[in-house]
Design an enzyme around this catalytic site. Structure first.
Site, short mmCIF file in Angstrom:
data_model
loop_
_atom_site.label_atom_id
_atom_site.label_comp_id
_atom_site.label_asym_id
_atom_site.label_seq_id
_atom_site.Cartn_x
_atom_site.Cartn_y
_atom_site.Cartn_z
N ASP A 1 0.85 -1.18 0.00
CA ASP A 1 0.00 0.00 0.00
C ASP A 1 0.89 1.24 0.00
O ASP A 1 1.84 1.33 0.79
CB ASP A 1 -0.90 0.01 1.23
CG ASP A 1 -2.34 0.30 0.89
OD1 ASP A 1 -2.58 1.32 0.22
OD2 ASP A 1 -3.22 -0.48 1.28
N ASP B 1 -3.06 4.56 -2.50
CA ASP B 1 -4.20 4.97 -1.70
C ASP B 1 -4.62 6.41 -1.99
O ASP B 1 -3.78 7.31 -2.11
CB ASP B 1 -3.82 4.84 -0.21
CG ASP B 1 -4.93 5.27 0.71
OD1 ASP B 1 -5.94 4.55 0.80
OD2 ASP B 1 -4.80 6.33 1.36
N HIS C 1 -10.97 -3.76 2.62
CA HIS C 1 -10.92 -3.43 4.04
C HIS C 1 -11.79 -2.24 4.40
O HIS C 1 -11.96 -1.94 5.60
CB HIS C 1 -9.47 -3.13 4.43
CG HIS C 1 -8.92 -1.92 3.75
ND1 HIS C 1 -8.66 -1.89 2.39
CD2 HIS C 1 -8.61 -0.68 4.21
CE1 HIS C 1 -8.20 -0.70 2.07
NE2 HIS C 1 -8.16 0.05 3.15
N ASP C 2 -12.35 -1.54 3.42
CA ASP C 2 -13.19 -0.37 3.67
C ASP C 2 -14.67 -0.67 3.50
O ASP C 2 -15.49 0.26 3.61
CB ASP C 2 -12.81 0.77 2.72
CG ASP C 2 -11.60 1.54 3.19
OD1 ASP C 2 -11.37 1.59 4.41
OD2 ASP C 2 -10.87 2.09 2.34
N GLU D 1 -6.42 3.82 -6.20
CA GLU D 1 -7.74 4.01 -5.60
C GLU D 1 -8.18 5.41 -6.00
O GLU D 1 -7.58 6.39 -5.55
CB GLU D 1 -7.69 3.87 -4.08
CG GLU D 1 -9.05 4.05 -3.43
CD GLU D 1 -8.98 4.32 -1.94
OE1 GLU D 1 -9.90 3.89 -1.23
OE2 GLU D 1 -8.03 4.99 -1.49
#
Length: 551
Positions: free
Chosen positions: A100, A201, A320-321, A250
């Protein structure tokens, strides 16, 4: 069509949230050695690369997305030596690793920010975005994605700093060339170490609008894919292009119409994007029923936008969100749970693009029945809960919303066994374990040939063995059918059709005329292998894959 091959197009990815994956030192928190211990499991699943969410040094206000040192490992997860060993062993298994990359913001404990807030004249002041307040308080009306003002007052220098996310996550100033040089040097350091790429991210937030811009019409428009971001992304792309790596951005706020600019085969900024159209990431309110037609449209817009070699999709239903997909789009009811989990697997695994499986998705993990807000960890969820209470909503009603929408649904520990702590740890974990571990766990599903886990294995193997399911074209059939998702994949004479009932009701349909079902062989199904006809009825959540016989 000329196929432009790439390892990251042919591989299936697996996202690991380390804190909840596997604990090997019995402190209740997952660690790097826990990932190492499960490499064989991932290889058997058919995984080609893993994406690891942040394991860097961090105060952990936002589960590692507030980084205080980009080039150190948080002691909770292990050491850099253990990471190097993970990288080596993963490569020996033929599994690549992507990290990440969080470069929109840092932690407020990062040395850069500590220096930045020490004085308005400090050399690091311009690493972040500072502004004088207005008569009413903050410099403007911008709001944080996590709720409240996007500005935090700092008494030391009598100014405000910008934070798109939590106040402990100050935004970096990408207009400062020194910031970019420091970030790009860090990126090269990790790539020199031998990692295979990055999930980048919140990258669509790095450009900010002028501070006088109002957020009345769109609360996040002032820092979401703002015009001028292209210059920053082109510089970042030039760093990435030097290596044969995977980059996935993202990119909240990027539309399908802009997709080829962001992920075009030659000049795109990234190899692929996590788009948001089919998943309402920030939808916190009451959800209506699952609209299958709109869902198919959202999927198809992106499939068609990047068709014919224009670019590549990142395919996902969980991360994960997000809450668990089987709870959001399928059904937790025992009678439907397994079939719906398998149906959702076919919904995304065989589309054009690279699939990303989130840990536990492959066994059908569900949302957690949180008892109270005390069991919640995510800062944005807590903020939202108290906002609901402030509007007069009763605590139990607010918890109903939290149980359905909280990010923590996907962060409960991985369910390896039916044991007390789900085989995740020998100690009480950092987060509550879903009580359904007794019937949803890896150990039991490995032994059950009809399990969700073994279905995932079968579908991944089918994809790995058929280039038409990787590089083939995509075609949507029956676009207005309110229950069925029917799509085709084709490469030359190799043809597949995937038929999925995304509802808990029986679905009746006449199959497309150019899909004469007697000319097709059934390859995978999630219920039973009964013969279907041109006019057919699909059981709730029934899902099938057919291959053309090429007579």
């Amino acid at each position: 069509m000329v196929i432009k091959r790439a390892w990251w197009k042919e591989a299936v990815g697996y996202q690991i949230y380390p804190a909840s994956f596997m604990d090997t030192n019995s402190d209740g928190i997952g660690d790097i050695n826990g990932i190492r211990s499960k490499l064989h499991y991932l290889k058997e699943l058919g995984i080609g690369f893993i994406w690891i969410t942040p394991i860097y040094e961090s105060p952990n206000v936002d589960n590692g997305y507030d980084i205080s040192d980009y080039q150190n490992i948080l002691a909770t997860f292990g050491t850099m030596e253990e990471f190097d060993l993970l990288l080596k062993e993963a490569h020996e298994y033929g599994i690549k690793i992507i990290m990440d990359l969080v470069i929109n913001h840092t932690s407020n404990q990062h040395p850069w920010f500590i220096e930045s807030r020490s004085s308005v004249k400090d050399d690091f002041r311009d690493y972040y975005i500072w502004a004088d307040g207005s008569i009413d308080g903050p410099p403007n009306d911008w709001v944080s994605i996590f709720g409240g003002s996007a500005w935090e007052y700092d008494e030391l220098t009598d100014q405000y700093y910008l934070h798109v996310f939590a106040k402990e996550q100050p935004d970096l100033n990408w207009e400062n060339p020194q910031v970019k040089r420091a970030l790009f040097s860090m990126i090269d350091w990790w790539l020199d170490k031998g990692i295979d790429g990055f999930r980048v991210d919140a990258i669509s937030h790095i450009k900010k609008a002028p501070l006088e811009t109002s957020s009345i019409n769109d609360p996040f428009a002032s820092f979401k894919n703002v015009p001028g971001i292209e210059a920053h992304l082109e510089e970042l792309r030039d760093i990435f292009k030097k290596r044969d790596i995977l980059t996935v951005g993202e990119a909240n706020g990027v539309s399908a119409a802009e997709a080829d600019q962001w992920v075009g085969e030659t000049e795109g900024y990234f190899n692929m994007l996590f788009e948001f159209d089919h998943i309402a990431l920030w939808n916190k309110g009451e959800q209506e029923g699952f609209d299958v037609v709109q869902f198919k449209q959202a999927i198809t817009i992106w499939q068609e936008a990047l068709a014919e070699g224009k670019g590549w999709n990142a395919l996902y239903m969980e991360n994960h969100d997000l809450p668990r997909s089987v709870s959001s789009f399928g059904s937790e009811e025992i009678v439907f749970w397994q079939a719906s989990a398998k149906a959702l697997a076919l919904t995304f695994l065989l589309l054009q693009g690279t699939p990303f499986i989130y840990q536990g998705q492959e066994i059908g993990m569900t949302n957690m029945p949180f008892a109270s807000i005390a069991e919640i960890d995510a800062v944005d969820t807590k903020n939202f809960y108290y906002e609901m209470l402030n509007t007069g909503l009763a605590p139990e009603k607010a918890m109903d919303v939290i149980r359905r929408t909280a990010r923590d649904n996907s962060r409960t520990p991985m369910q390896w066994t039916a044991e007390e702590y789900a085989g995740f740890s020998r100690k009480k974990p950092w987060m509550v374990i879903n009580p359904n571990k007794r019937r949803i766990n890896v150990l039991d599903e490995l032994a059950d040939p009809d399990s969700v886990l073994n279905f995932y294995k079968a579908v991944i193997q089918l994809r790995n063995e058929n280039e038409a399911l990787i590089y083939g074209s995509y075609k949507l059939y029956l676009p207005e059918h309110p229950q069925l998702f029917v799509y085709g994949r084709r490469l030359g004479e190799k043809r597949f059709v995937i038929i999925i009932n995304l509802s808990k009701e029986f679905a009746s349909a006449d199959l497309p005329e150019n899909v004469q079902i007697e000319d097709w062989d059934l390859k995978v199904c999630n219920l039973n292998n009964h013969v279907i006809h041109q006019h057919t009825i699909f059981a709730p959540y029934e899902a099938r894959v057919y291959q053309y016989k090429n007579k």
